[in-house]
Motif scaffolding. Structure first.
Motif, PDB file in Angstrom:
ATOM      1  N   UNK A   1     -15.516   8.035   7.125  1.00  0.00           N
ATOM      2  CA  UNK A   1     -15.183   9.084   6.152  1.00  0.00           C
ATOM      3  C   UNK A   1     -13.812   8.868   5.543  1.00  0.00           C
ATOM      4  N   UNK A   2     -12.800   8.646   6.383  1.00  0.00           N
ATOM      5  CA  UNK A   2     -11.434   8.501   5.851  1.00  0.00           C
ATOM      6  C   UNK A   2     -11.281   7.220   5.046  1.00  0.00           C
ATOM      7  N   UNK A   3     -11.999   6.154   5.456  1.00  0.00           N
ATOM      8  CA  UNK A   3     -11.915   4.900   4.699  1.00  0.00           C
ATOM      9  C   UNK A   3     -12.528   5.065   3.324  1.00  0.00           C
ATOM     10  N   UNK A   4     -13.724   5.669   3.257  1.00  0.00           N
ATOM     11  CA  UNK A   4     -14.338   5.908   1.944  1.00  0.00           C
ATOM     12  C   UNK A   4     -13.513   6.887   1.108  1.00  0.00           C
TER      13      UNK A   4
ATOM     14  N   UNK B   1      -5.724  -0.297   5.125  1.00  0.00           N
ATOM     15  CA  UNK B   1      -6.599  -1.346   4.612  1.00  0.00           C
ATOM     16  C   UNK B   1      -8.043  -0.852   4.717  1.00  0.00           C
ATOM     17  N   UNK B   2      -8.430   0.121   3.866  1.00  0.00           N
ATOM     18  CA  UNK B   2      -9.763   0.739   4.005  1.00  0.00           C
ATOM     19  C   UNK B   2     -10.910  -0.243   3.787  1.00  0.00           C
ATOM     20  N   UNK B   3     -10.747  -1.250   2.913  1.00  0.00           N
ATOM     21  CA  UNK B   3     -11.833  -2.216   2.711  1.00  0.00           C
ATOM     22  C   UNK B   3     -12.141  -2.955   4.015  1.00  0.00           C
ATOM     23  N   UNK B   4     -11.080  -3.378   4.719  1.00  0.00           N
ATOM     24  CA  UNK B   4     -11.272  -4.078   5.989  1.00  0.00           C
ATOM     25  C   UNK B   4     -11.892  -3.148   7.033  1.00  0.00           C
ATOM     26  N   UNK B   5     -11.462  -1.887   7.017  1.00  0.00           N
ATOM     27  CA  UNK B   5     -12.022  -0.923   7.959  1.00  0.00           C
ATOM     28  C   UNK B   5     -13.524  -0.761   7.739  1.00  0.00           C
ATOM     29  N   UNK B   6     -13.942  -0.629   6.480  1.00  0.00           N
ATOM     30  CA  UNK B   6     -15.372  -0.476   6.175  1.00  0.00           C
ATOM     31  C   UNK B   6     -16.145  -1.722   6.592  1.00  0.00           C
TER      32      UNK B   6
ATOM     33  N   UNK C   1     -10.883   4.991  -0.471  1.00  0.00           N
ATOM     34  CA  UNK C   1     -11.432   4.136  -1.524  1.00  0.00           C
ATOM     35  C   UNK C   1     -11.952   4.940  -2.714  1.00  0.00           C
ATOM     36  N   UNK C   2     -11.777   6.270  -2.669  1.00  0.00           N
ATOM     37  CA  UNK C   2     -12.200   7.176  -3.749  1.00  0.00           C
ATOM     38  C   UNK C   2     -13.729   7.205  -3.912  1.00  0.00           C
ATOM     39  N   UNK C   3     -14.444   6.902  -2.827  1.00  0.00           N
ATOM     40  CA  UNK C   3     -15.909   6.986  -2.860  1.00  0.00           C
ATOM     41  C   UNK C   3     -16.288   8.377  -2.360  1.00  0.00           C
TER      42      UNK C   3
END
Length: 438
Positions: free
Chosen positions: A394-397, A368-373, A400-402
């Motif tokens: 870093x891993x969350x973005x 859940x990368x959005x929640x992590x960010x 998210x392909x950012x």
């Protein structure tokens, strides 16, 4: 009429206990030197008091007070006799009647104040002792007036519940020291008050004054160790605690202190010591928490959580317990349950950075990368970044392909990690090779 500040002062404790008020009568009593106008019944009662013949004294005074219900001296004597027989309610009634008969009775207000303090009636005790400090002690002299000031200082000393006023207590102690020399108990109280006020240097100086005269003082060694623990001076604190333990090897508070400094130094002695303490005191929540924490540090998250869960059942909104429980769940890879625990903690305290860190980590593991960010963004308001959070950013973005943000945070992570996290550093370099080619 002569005041009654007497030889009885020498026969009773004249200092208030460090931890509580003494379980003995107040330390003021009737004059053994009888004035010529003293009624025979009162004179006989006071002669019996000298011999600690409380029954005879009580009988004489009861008879006399039937016909002389407002005789200040007899009322005070009756209170003193009841006080010595641990008839505290009766004693306080007699002392109140004595002060009503003579509102300017220093001894009456002091005795009543000390008795009420021993009964835990703080506000009433404070009023009586404060009254005593405004009165002329007469023959009682400065020593007993200083005792009234010291008793006030102990009443105003902040307790575990936070009630009290360290600044007022310090002023009251200074008033006592204007009248009589500083004692060891005064130095210990001054140290406690300084620590309560956040003046750790003054607290340390006061404890060291005591230790200069008595290097084996349990209270001073333990107190100074507590100050040093706050300053993370663990080796020196350990030495002091071990000196105190030589005097009181089974003291649970000292052993808990030792466990604290051992755990802070990653000393293997901490775990068996805490296990023994917990076995001896299974209902002590503080010891249970410490043992659970050390078990978690030792890698036994399941055993740690078995201790935390009963504590949480009793205090379900304890934020520290929720965060510790969540961290144990993370260690057991129970990420959904951990996320729920951390989420509850943030709802109770939206500024708890440890809980937001937990949410970020659990969310990352749950993809859940959005929640992590989001969690990392909130956390950054309250605590600086560390290598672990840079890696989560870093891993969350990355998920998210950012690409730009991922590259930035992978570099931040590598700069901050400095070789301490080889597996994650390898992963970061691999991802940077891929991302930076695009």
């Amino acid at each position: 009429m002569r005041r009654f500040a007497l030889v009885f002062v020498l026969l009773c404790p004249s200092a208030v206990s460090i931890q509580s008020f003494p379980q003995e009568p107040s330390g003021v009593g009737p004059d053994s030197a009888q004035p010529t106008a003293l009624p025979a019944e009162v004179a006989d009662a006071e002669a019996a008091i000298v011999k600690s013949d409380w029954k005879t004294a009580s009988t004489k005074l009861d008879t006399y007070l039937v016909t002389h219900p407002t005789d200040e001296r007899a009322l005070f004597d009756a209170g003193y006799v009841a006080d010595h027989q641990n008839q505290l309610d009766t004693a306080s009634d007699f002392y109140r009647r004595a002060t009503a008969a003579n509102p300017k009775s220093f001894e009456g207000h002091l005795a009543l104040g000390l008795l009420l303090a021993r009964q835990g009636k703080r506000d009433e005790a404070h009023m009586e002792l404060a009254a005593a400090t405004t009165l002329d002690p007469g023959d009682a002299g400065p020593q007993l007036k200083a005792r009234a000031w010291r008793a006030l200082a102990r009443l105003d000393k902040p307790g575990p519940d936070g009630e009290g006023n360290a600044a007022e207590a310090s002023k009251e102690l200074l008033e006592a020291l204007k009248l009589t020399p500083e004692t060891t108990d005064d130095s210990l109280l001054a140290a406690d008050l300084a620590e309560a006020s956040g003046d750790h240097d003054a607290a340390e100086a006061a404890y060291r004054r005591v230790l200069a005269d008595d290097p084996k003082s349990v209270a001073a060694n333990s107190g100074l160790a507590h100050v040093l623990i706050g300053g993370k001076k663990f080796p020196e604190a350990e030495k002091l605690i071990r000196i105190a333990l030589q005097q009181e090897p089974d003291n649970p508070a000292l052993n808990a202190q030792l466990a604290t400094v051992l755990a802070a130094q990653d000393n293997a002695e901490a775990l068996p010591l805490l296990q023994k303490l917990h076995a001896d005191h299974p209902t002590d929540a503080a010891i249970t928490r410490m043992l659970a924490g050390v078990l978690a540090q030792a890698g036994d998250a399941a055993a740690s959580d078995r201790l935390f869960l009963p504590l949480l059942a009793k205090s379900p909104d304890d934020i520290d317990l929720l965060v510790a429980h969540g961290q144990n769940l993370i260690r057991q890879q129970r990420f959904s349950e951990a996320l729920a625990a951390f989420d509850k903690a943030t709802k109770l305290d939206s500024a708890n950075a440890d809980a937001w860190s937990g949410i970020a980590f659990a969310a990352s593991k749950l993809h859940q990368p959005e929640l992590a960010v989001h969690a990392l963004t909130v956390r950054s308001k309250y605590m600086p970044e560390v290598p672990a959070t840079y890696f989560l950013w870093a891993t969350s973005y990355d998920s998210l392909k950012d690409r730009t943000a991922a590259i930035t945070y992978y570099h931040h992570f590598l700069d901050a990690s400095a070789g301490k996290f080889p597996d994650q550093e390898w992963q970061a370099r691999q991802r940077l090779q891929v991302l930076e080619k695009k």
